[in-house]
Scaffold this motif. Sequence first.
Motif, mmCIF file in Angstrom:
data_model
loop_
_atom_site.group_PDB
_atom_site.id
_atom_site.type_symbol
_atom_site.label_atom_id
_atom_site.label_comp_id
_atom_site.label_asym_id
_atom_site.label_seq_id
_atom_site.Cartn_x
_atom_site.Cartn_y
_atom_site.Cartn_z
ATOM 1 N N HIS A 51 -5.493 -2.478 14.856
ATOM 2 C CA HIS A 51 -4.717 -1.907 13.760
ATOM 3 C C HIS A 51 -4.670 -0.385 13.907
ATOM 4 O O HIS A 51 -5.648 0.253 14.303
ATOM 5 C CB HIS A 51 -5.343 -2.289 12.423
ATOM 6 C CG HIS A 51 -5.484 -3.771 12.231
ATOM 7 N ND1 HIS A 51 -4.412 -4.635 12.287
ATOM 8 C CD2 HIS A 51 -6.576 -4.546 11.992
ATOM 9 C CE1 HIS A 51 -4.824 -5.871 12.082
ATOM 10 N NE2 HIS A 51 -6.136 -5.843 11.906
ATOM 11 N N LEU A 53 -3.546 3.422 12.183
ATOM 12 C CA LEU A 53 -3.217 4.225 11.008
ATOM 13 C C LEU A 53 -2.641 5.550 11.480
ATOM 14 O O LEU A 53 -3.261 6.272 12.253
ATOM 15 C CB LEU A 53 -4.464 4.479 10.156
ATOM 16 C CG LEU A 53 -4.262 5.379 8.929
ATOM 17 C CD1 LEU A 53 -3.295 4.730 7.933
ATOM 18 C CD2 LEU A 53 -5.587 5.689 8.248
ATOM 19 N N SER A 81 6.742 -1.537 2.700
ATOM 20 C CA SER A 81 6.132 -0.297 2.208
ATOM 21 C C SER A 81 5.146 -0.598 1.097
ATOM 22 O O SER A 81 5.222 -1.652 0.446
ATOM 23 C CB SER A 81 7.212 0.663 1.699
ATOM 24 O OG SER A 81 7.860 0.122 0.568
ATOM 25 N N GLY A 82 4.239 0.346 0.869
ATOM 26 C CA GLY A 82 3.230 0.181 -0.168
ATOM 27 C C GLY A 82 3.800 -0.030 -1.554
ATOM 28 O O GLY A 82 3.367 -0.933 -2.272
ATOM 29 N N LEU A 106 3.484 -0.902 7.591
ATOM 30 C CA LEU A 106 3.330 -0.707 6.145
ATOM 31 C C LEU A 106 3.400 0.786 5.844
ATOM 32 O O LEU A 106 2.427 1.519 6.017
ATOM 33 C CB LEU A 106 1.999 -1.300 5.697
ATOM 34 C CG LEU A 106 1.717 -1.394 4.197
ATOM 35 C CD1 LEU A 106 2.865 -2.061 3.457
ATOM 36 C CD2 LEU A 106 0.442 -2.190 3.958
ATOM 37 N N ASP A 107 4.576 1.235 5.429
ATOM 38 C CA ASP A 107 4.787 2.651 5.151
ATOM 39 C C ASP A 107 4.198 3.019 3.783
ATOM 40 O O ASP A 107 4.147 2.171 2.879
ATOM 41 C CB ASP A 107 6.289 2.955 5.170
ATOM 42 C CG ASP A 107 6.571 4.436 5.334
ATOM 43 O OD1 ASP A 107 5.635 5.198 5.619
ATOM 44 O OD2 ASP A 107 7.746 4.824 5.188
ATOM 45 N N ILE A 109 1.178 3.432 2.814
ATOM 46 C CA ILE A 109 0.169 2.405 2.552
ATOM 47 C C ILE A 109 -0.745 2.800 1.394
ATOM 48 O O ILE A 109 -1.314 1.930 0.713
ATOM 49 C CB ILE A 109 -0.639 2.123 3.837
ATOM 50 C CG1 ILE A 109 -1.532 0.900 3.661
ATOM 51 C CG2 ILE A 109 -1.429 3.331 4.285
ATOM 52 C CD1 ILE A 109 -2.206 0.448 4.940
ATOM 53 N N HIS A 110 -0.882 4.095 1.131
ATOM 54 C CA HIS A 110 -1.766 4.539 0.048
ATOM 55 C C HIS A 110 -1.215 4.192 -1.335
ATOM 56 O O HIS A 110 -1.943 4.276 -2.328
ATOM 57 C CB HIS A 110 -1.999 6.050 0.148
ATOM 58 C CG HIS A 110 -0.765 6.869 -0.050
ATOM 59 N ND1 HIS A 110 0.077 7.192 0.986
ATOM 60 C CD2 HIS A 110 -0.213 7.423 -1.168
ATOM 61 C CE1 HIS A 110 1.082 7.914 0.529
ATOM 62 N NE2 HIS A 110 0.933 8.067 -0.783
ATOM 63 N N GLU A 117 -4.523 -4.426 -1.896
ATOM 64 C CA GLU A 117 -5.386 -3.679 -0.983
ATOM 65 C C GLU A 117 -6.646 -4.468 -0.641
ATOM 66 O O GLU A 117 -7.056 -4.549 0.526
ATOM 67 C CB GLU A 117 -5.750 -2.365 -1.665
ATOM 68 C CG GLU A 117 -6.304 -1.299 -0.791
ATOM 69 C CD GLU A 117 -6.497 -0.041 -1.612
ATOM 70 O OE1 GLU A 117 -7.575 0.080 -2.239
ATOM 71 O OE2 GLU A 117 -5.584 0.792 -1.662
ATOM 72 N N LEU A 151 -1.506 -4.396 12.348
ATOM 73 C CA LEU A 151 -1.027 -3.640 11.195
ATOM 74 C C LEU A 151 -0.916 -2.171 11.584
ATOM 75 O O LEU A 151 -1.869 -1.579 12.077
ATOM 76 C CB LEU A 151 -1.976 -3.786 10.009
ATOM 77 C CG LEU A 151 -1.651 -2.926 8.783
ATOM 78 C CD1 LEU A 151 -0.342 -3.379 8.137
ATOM 79 C CD2 LEU A 151 -2.783 -2.965 7.762
ATOM 80 N N GLY A 153 -0.250 1.203 9.688
ATOM 81 C CA GLY A 153 -0.117 1.834 8.381
ATOM 82 C C GLY A 153 0.282 3.289 8.538
ATOM 83 O O GLY A 153 -0.183 3.977 9.455
ATOM 84 N N THR A 155 0.868 6.981 6.296
ATOM 85 C CA THR A 155 0.604 7.637 5.022
ATOM 86 C C THR A 155 0.804 9.133 5.151
ATOM 87 O O THR A 155 0.500 9.722 6.199
ATOM 88 C CB THR A 155 -0.821 7.345 4.520
ATOM 89 O OG1 THR A 155 -1.051 8.058 3.308
ATOM 90 C CG2 THR A 155 -1.864 7.757 5.547
#
Length: 360
Positions: A51, A53, A81-82, A106-107, A109-110, A117, A151, A153, A155
Amino acid sequence: MVSADGEPEERMIEAALRPKSLDDFVGQRRVREQLSLVLEASRMRGRSADHVLLSGPPGLGKTTLAMIIAAEMNAPLRITSGPAIQHAGDLAAILSSLSEGEVLFLDEIHRMSRPAEEMLYMAMEDFRVDIVVGKGAGATAIPLDLPPFTLVGATTRAGLLPGPLRDRFGFTGHLEFYAVDELERVLRRSAGLMDLAVNSAGFAEIAMRSRGTPRIANRLLRRVRDWALVHGVDQIDSRAASAALDMYEVDARGLDRLDRAVLQALVGKFHGGPVGLSTLAIAVGEETETVETVAEPYLVREGLLGRTPRGRIAMPAAYEHLGIEPPAGYAAASLSARLDEDVAAGSGMAPLFTGDDVDG
């Protein structure tokens, strides 16, 4: 014009200009080298990549890198997206439909909801989720095995990610703003795809006004193209690029109308500050969030505006950029230091022009 956030139509145009492989991706050398090693090792093992980030300001290539990861792994790509995942069931529906080796991007993600989550923790680590059926004492958790997936992600605010989620990513890359020469390479590639004639001076002029962001650089290039088409200019040089961008109110340092309005209000109405954020926003006729998230980051990064515990202040470079002579004895750096000392010492000196938003 110089916002790094893309509109839907802008994203469609940018998609045609996106590089398709890591070799074509300009800039971010360290992240590219590290990511290339991760993907190559995964291919050699015949397994899905760890994964990933990706963090950093908008417009630097996080979405493009996600697409490149899928292409390099020869895997399908799923994009969401988140903010679109507000319930655990939304995430479960997406995860359960993934195929083996698929890349899930996953755009933002925050901005995912907390229940989703927490479901993602188990999905990332054990490739399994528990689907709860029923309510109350009769509720039953049904385990659902997931195929191995990757994944990715993205952020813009990595600090908002909880530690348990951040720790489950096998690779973390932070994207930095681009240097002018890197932006010139981005522009050369884009101009080639658009069949646009631009000389070296033209590329340099556009790159210097692009705020270190490829998305903004490509957007300005398209506006310069439009200007050249209307004015019958066959080859774009520095004069043509400068004239086009001046018309769109993007100055030689990349500042737009809002940026200059903030500096002019700070210098002209509040004598260089300090002034609170909400007061400054009212002075320029914008929302507080707009000033804080759109204008301030670049102004602070360029050393034009300072943020102190007592409010915003104009730095000496702001006076120089606006062509205004600073007040006699004015030194923003020493002013900032003195304000910090006053607050630390609890002197109780009244803040200037801050209203009730002392910290700005």
